[in-house]
Write an enzyme that holds these catalytic residues in place. Structure first.
Site, short mmCIF file in Angstrom:
data_model
loop_
_atom_site.label_atom_id
_atom_site.label_comp_id
_atom_site.label_asym_id
_atom_site.label_seq_id
_atom_site.Cartn_x
_atom_site.Cartn_y
_atom_site.Cartn_z
N LYS A 107 1.09 4.21 -2.83
CA LYS A 107 0.77 5.62 -2.53
C LYS A 107 1.98 6.52 -2.78
O LYS A 107 1.82 7.68 -3.17
CB LYS A 107 0.28 5.74 -1.08
CG LYS A 107 -1.05 5.02 -0.82
CD LYS A 107 -2.16 5.58 -1.70
CE LYS A 107 -3.52 5.01 -1.38
NZ LYS A 107 -4.58 5.57 -2.24
N TYR A 111 0.84 -1.21 0.00
CA TYR A 111 0.00 0.00 0.00
C TYR A 111 0.88 1.26 0.00
O TYR A 111 0.63 2.20 -0.77
CB TYR A 111 -0.89 -0.05 1.24
CG TYR A 111 -1.87 1.08 1.38
CD1 TYR A 111 -3.03 1.13 0.61
CD2 TYR A 111 -1.66 2.10 2.32
CE1 TYR A 111 -3.94 2.17 0.75
CE2 TYR A 111 -2.57 3.13 2.47
CZ TYR A 111 -3.71 3.17 1.69
OH TYR A 111 -4.62 4.20 1.84
P1 NDP Z 1 -13.31 2.66 1.10
O1 NDP Z 1 -12.88 1.24 1.15
O2 NDP Z 1 -14.39 3.14 2.00
O3 NDP Z 1 -13.67 3.07 -0.40
C1 NDP Z 1 -12.84 2.73 -1.47
C2 NDP Z 1 -13.68 2.72 -2.72
O4 NDP Z 1 -12.86 2.30 -3.82
C3 NDP Z 1 -14.81 1.71 -2.59
O5 NDP Z 1 -15.99 2.28 -3.09
C4 NDP Z 1 -14.33 0.57 -3.45
O6 NDP Z 1 -15.33 -0.18 -4.06
C5 NDP Z 1 -13.56 1.31 -4.53
N1 NDP Z 1 -12.72 0.40 -5.26
C6 NDP Z 1 -11.86 -0.52 -4.78
N2 NDP Z 1 -11.29 -1.21 -5.77
C7 NDP Z 1 -11.81 -0.73 -6.93
C8 NDP Z 1 -11.63 -1.06 -8.28
N3 NDP Z 1 -10.78 -2.02 -8.69
N4 NDP Z 1 -12.34 -0.36 -9.21
C9 NDP Z 1 -13.22 0.59 -8.83
N5 NDP Z 1 -13.42 0.94 -7.56
C10 NDP Z 1 -12.73 0.29 -6.62
O7 NDP Z 1 -11.98 3.50 1.35
P2 NDP Z 1 -11.75 5.02 1.73
O8 NDP Z 1 -12.89 5.85 1.34
O9 NDP Z 1 -11.24 5.06 3.11
O10 NDP Z 1 -10.50 5.32 0.77
C11 NDP Z 1 -10.55 6.16 -0.38
C12 NDP Z 1 -9.14 6.49 -0.79
O11 NDP Z 1 -8.49 7.20 0.27
C13 NDP Z 1 -8.29 5.26 -1.06
O12 NDP Z 1 -7.44 5.49 -2.16
C14 NDP Z 1 -7.48 5.14 0.22
O13 NDP Z 1 -6.28 4.46 -0.01
C15 NDP Z 1 -7.27 6.58 0.58
N6 NDP Z 1 -6.93 6.81 1.96
C16 NDP Z 1 -7.79 6.45 2.97
C17 NDP Z 1 -7.43 6.67 4.30
C18 NDP Z 1 -8.33 6.31 5.44
O14 NDP Z 1 -7.90 6.48 6.59
N7 NDP Z 1 -9.54 5.83 5.22
C19 NDP Z 1 -6.13 7.28 4.65
C20 NDP Z 1 -5.32 7.62 3.51
C21 NDP Z 1 -5.71 7.39 2.24
P3 NDP Z 1 -15.98 -1.49 -3.36
O15 NDP Z 1 -16.44 -1.08 -2.01
O16 NDP Z 1 -17.05 -1.83 -4.31
O17 NDP Z 1 -14.88 -2.51 -3.33
#
Ligand code: NDP
Length: 247
Positions: free
Chosen positions: A159, A155
């Site tokens: 990033k 991860y």
């Molecule tokens: P969530 O898991 O809540 O949401 C991630 C979203 O991405 C989901 O809707 C998921 O879909 C979608 N997704 C995953 N794989 C795919 C794919 N192959 N194609 C299309 N969509 C996909 O995560 P967050 O909202 O927490 O994270 C959002 C972003 O922020 C990410 O990039 C994460 O790495 C980053 N981030 C988050 C942090 C945190 O503390 N939460 C901290 C730092 C960065 P589905 O549910 O259908 O699998």
């Protein structure tokens, strides 16, 4: 406020967590928004409930790690709206493990979704921005891409890769008036962090000077700032939104 009236926005991973908050904020400010997601909400799962906002959102099922799926989704957007102004590469996953236990599949799936996915989505949509000589690309990285994290080599590498991707594209696309920036969130309350143990959560909170986790809206507000005219002289930057955790 109608800061984004007439703007067409694509948010990957837009149906849940941070992505959903970004979609909602853009809708509230007048944009037409495409939420791309792997799993689209079920009939009985509320997404955008406000009738006036609902008219300006479309959900498209897409796997960002597949070139074919991304190209199909991009074609749907361009056929319907004729252009894309703003892309938010937000879709991301974790598959945590210590290096010696990390499988090739855990490595590949995280790199393919988080890093290759952003490459594929950008490539599929940037031509429209280039033609109109206006565009904004915002990549959702993470503080662990800057400082690393035990158990997250895959991860963190994805990033950190996004940061290099952001800076290279910022240089490559500046002459077309396309600004490319990254946001590095810290600890945000979503399904992704629900998986942490109470001890891990406590450890994070103890080290955050603002003494609270972020809400998805805290990240969304900065995305909208970077997409707005107020940020028209900012490109190639990584903005930490982490309550002061990394400084
Ligand atoms: P969530 O898991 O809540 O949401 C991630 C979203 O991405 C989901 O809707 C998921 O879909 C979608 N997704 C995953 N794989 C795919 C794919 N192959 N194609 C299309 N969509 C996909 O995560 P967050 O909202 O927490 O994270 C959002 C972003 O922020 C990410 O990039 C994460 O790495 C980053 N981030 C988050 C942090 C945190 O503390 N939460 C901290 C730092 C960065 P589905 O549910 O259908 O699998």
């Amino acid at each position: 406020m109608d800061r984004f009236k007439e703007k067409v926005v694509v948010v990957t991973g837009g149906c849940r967590g941070i992505g959903k908050a970004i979609v909602e904020k853009f809708l509230e400010e007048g944009a037409f928004v495409y939420a791309w997601d792997f799993k689209i909400p079920e009939e009985n799962e509320p997404f955008i409930e406000d009738d006036s906002l609902k008219q300006r959102v479309r959900i498209i099922q897409v796997d960002v790690s597949s070139a074919e799926s991304v190209e199909n989704a991009a074609q749907k957007v361009l056929d319907e709206s004729g252009k894309v102004d703003i892309l938010v590469n937000n879709a991301g996953i974790t598959r945590d493990n210590l290096l010696l236990r990390m499988s090739e599949n855990e490595w590949d799936s995280v790199l393919n979704t988080n890093l290759k996915g952003s490459f594929l989505c950008t490539k599929a949509l940037v031509r429209s921005m280039m033609n109109q000589r206006w565009g904004r690309i915002i990549n959702i990285s993470s503080i662990v891409g800057e400082i690393g994290n035990a158990g997250q080599a895959n991860y963190s590498a994805s990033k950190a890769g996004l940061i290099g991707f952001t800076k290279s594209l910022a240089k490559e696309l500046a002459s077309r008036n396309i600004l490319v920036n990254a946001i590095a969130p810290g600890y945000v309350r979503t399904a992704m962090t629900d998986k942490l143990t109470p001890e891990q959560k406590e450890m994070f909170l103890k080290n955050i000077p603002l003494r609270r986790e972020a809400e998805p809206e805290d990240i969304a507000k900065v995305v909208l700032f970077l997409a707005s005219d107020d940020a028209s002289y900012i490109t190639g930057q990584v903005i930490n939104v982490d309550g002061g955790l990394v400084m």
